[in-house]
Design a protein around this motif. Structure first.
Motif, PDB file in Angstrom:
ATOM      1  N   CYS A  11      44.028  42.753  35.234  1.00 39.76           N
ATOM      2  CA  CYS A  11      44.198  41.540  36.039  1.00 39.76           C
ATOM      3  C   CYS A  11      44.821  40.447  35.165  1.00 39.76           C
ATOM      4  CB  CYS A  11      42.837  41.085  36.565  1.00 39.76           C
ATOM      5  SG  CYS A  11      42.913  39.446  37.310  1.00 39.76           S
ATOM      6  N   CYS A  14      41.716  37.447  34.997  1.00 39.54           N
ATOM      7  CA  CYS A  14      40.427  37.647  34.300  1.00 39.54           C
ATOM      8  C   CYS A  14      40.552  38.691  33.192  1.00 39.54           C
ATOM      9  CB  CYS A  14      39.312  38.025  35.287  1.00 39.54           C
ATOM     10  SG  CYS A  14      39.422  39.708  35.943  1.00 39.54           S
ATOM     11  N   CYS A  40      39.511  43.580  40.868  1.00 39.91           N
ATOM     12  CA  CYS A  40      38.909  43.358  39.543  1.00 39.91           C
ATOM     13  C   CYS A  40      37.656  42.512  39.796  1.00 39.91           C
ATOM     14  CB  CYS A  40      39.885  42.641  38.625  1.00 39.91           C
ATOM     15  SG  CYS A  40      40.383  41.045  39.316  1.00 39.91           S
ATOM     16  N   GLN A  41      37.168  41.796  38.801  1.00 38.35           N
ATOM     17  CA  GLN A  41      35.981  40.963  39.030  1.00 38.35           C
ATOM     18  C   GLN A  41      36.326  39.647  39.709  1.00 38.35           C
ATOM     19  OE1 GLN A  41      33.456  40.505  35.576  1.00 38.35           O
ATOM     20  NE2 GLN A  41      33.605  42.678  35.074  1.00 38.35           N
ATOM     21  N   CYS A  42      37.636  39.261  39.677  1.00 39.33           N
ATOM     22  CA  CYS A  42      37.952  37.934  40.212  1.00 39.33           C
ATOM     23  C   CYS A  42      38.777  37.969  41.495  1.00 39.33           C
ATOM     24  CB  CYS A  42      38.647  37.071  39.151  1.00 39.33           C
ATOM     25  SG  CYS A  42      40.404  37.381  38.879  1.00 39.33           S
ATOM     26  N   CYS A  43      39.555  38.983  41.731  1.00 40.90           N
ATOM     27  CA  CYS A  43      40.379  38.951  42.947  1.00 40.90           C
ATOM     28  C   CYS A  43      40.841  40.333  43.383  1.00 40.90           C
ATOM     29  CB  CYS A  43      41.557  37.981  42.805  1.00 40.90           C
ATOM     30  SG  CYS A  43      42.452  38.075  41.271  1.00 40.90           S
TER      31      CYS A  43
HETATM   32 ZN    ZN Z   1      40.690  39.378  37.843  1.00 38.92          ZN
END
Ligand code: ZN
Length: 414
Positions: A11, A14, A40-43
């Motif tokens: 990403c 992140c 991913c963890q953010c988007c």
């Molecule tokens: Zn991310």
């Protein structure tokens, strides 16, 4: 995209690994993702027609929503930027036909793409220099294997050169989705397209590459410091780490499509951790036009560099890069030999007469230096040309190939 690509994708925001979100709409074929959503963890990001789109600009967000809604064909139209039904239908029809040419698809996409000059790209002076530099540097760096990245590579005209040199295959990254989509089909088949933003962190793992280049685009990048840092991060740890910036304009000398150019010392300043050698493009051009050798041992003083229209910067851990490289004739690269489209042709029995004819005064202003190698008039023996085109060789045409009056175009280009 092959699932293996996830090993090197990250990403851009992140830095986390990406995975296919299997709870959302997706289509896969064996180990290949055709359409889907990566998270991913953010988007979340879409995969559109096999190409990961790793940014959050409006078209990408819209395309991701259209993939999630189970309408991948509409997601493709959103990424190609077809804003009216007429172009959307024309594009869909042309894309579905295997005999459509690069030109057919560009025409179907609308008038602005590529500015119309792509037809002549393989013989313009900027390309001729970059072609020689990329072949010399990439073949030296990747001699023992290694992966290449062409960032802001557009329609892949130079990525094409990297395909036989890079193992695993090169990655072609660009913000403009239609260009990398065309590159996969015509100009750089075999390269791996990734849609991303050069003004953001690059969506790749640290050290995923050995060679990273950016050609004819760096002056249009606003976040130059970030961009160079990201190129070095992409090749970090490689014993053969090399960063190449081809054809970037000089703030001190006006040129068409100037961009936000820096001065030569401004460019040097960006290479904080690994100094780059700067080359004036006019000197490299002289090498290519008049000699048999591309001389990367040359060192130009500040005054000479300040007077150059465009510059090339190379930072490399491979000392052999900074050598005299024997220039080899243009290669076919899986394409087909054609008379350069800059020639207006007339048939005279068993011969073809060609007259160098520029498509516009603007073209001549920007690329007229091609007169240094393209003859004003050519006479081509029809049978020699057809021997060449059917896979044979013709000594009579060697010089016309060297001078790019006969060029290797990708199959189905025009
Ligand atoms: Zn991310």
């Amino acid at each position: 995209m092959h699932l293996d690509l996830l090993e090197i994708l990250r990403c851009p925001y992140c830095g986390g690994r990406l995975e296919l979100v299997t709870s959302l709409f997706h289509r896969t074929d064996g180990d290949t993702i055709t359409d889907g959503v990566l998270g991913c963890q953010c988007c979340v990001f879409p995969v559109v027609d096999g190409i990961p789109v790793l940014h959050l600009l409006p078209a990408a967000v819209k395309a991701r929503e259209l993939v999630e809604a189970g309408t991948p064909a509409l997601a493709l139209q959103a990424m190609v930027g077809l804003d009216d039904d007429e172009h959307a239908r024309a594009f869909e029809a042309a894309a579905a036909v295997s005999t459509s040419t690069f030109k057919d698809l560009v025409d179907a996409m609308g008038p602005s793409l590529e500015g119309g000059y792509f037809v002549y790209r393989f013989s313009d002076p900027t390309f001729v220099v970059a072609d020689a530099v990329v072949r010399a540097v990439a073949s030296t760096v990747l001699r023992t294997g290694g992966r290449a990245l062409d960032i802001c590579g557009g329609s892949g005209h130079l990525t094409r050169i990297l395909v036989p040199l890079s193992s695993p295959p090169p990655v072609l990254a660009d913000l403009f989705f239609p260009k990398i989509w065309l590159a996969r089909r015509f100009t750089a088949p075999g390269a791996v397209p990734v849609c991303c933003d050069g003004n953001a962190p690059l969506p790749f793992a640290r050290g995923a590459f050995d060679f990273a280049m950016c050609s004819d685009a760096f002056m249009f990048i606003w976040m130059k410091r970030l961009f160079i840092g990201e190129m070095f991060r992409a090749v970090e740890g490689s014993a053969r780490a090399t960063v190449l910036i081809n054809h970037t304009h000089n703030q001190l000398v006006w040129s068409p499509s100037h961009g936000q150019a820096l001065t030569p010392s401004g460019y040097s300043n960006l290479f904080e951790t690994a100094p780059a050698r700067l080359f004036g493009e006019s000197t490299l051009f002289d090498n290519v036009v008049t000699g048999d050798v591309l001389d990367l041992t040359q060192v130009s003083g500040p005054a000479a560099l300040d007077a150059e229209v465009a510059l090339t910067a190379i930072a490399s851990r491979v000392e052999d890069v900074f050598a005299k490289h024997v220039l080899t004739p243009p290669a076919l690269l899986g394409g087909e030999w054609r008379i350069n489209p800059l020639y207006k042709l007339e048939s005279h029995g068993d011969r073809i007469h060609g007259t160098l004819t520029f498509p516009s005064p603007d073209y001549e202003d920007e690329y007229g230096a091609c007169r240094r190698y393209l003859p004003d008039e050519v006479v081509i023996d029809r049978s020699a040309l057809s021997t060449l085109q059917s896979g044979g060789t013709s000594a009579d045409l060697t010089d016309l190939i060297r001078r790019r009056a006969i060029v290797a175009l990708p199959k189905g280009y025009v």
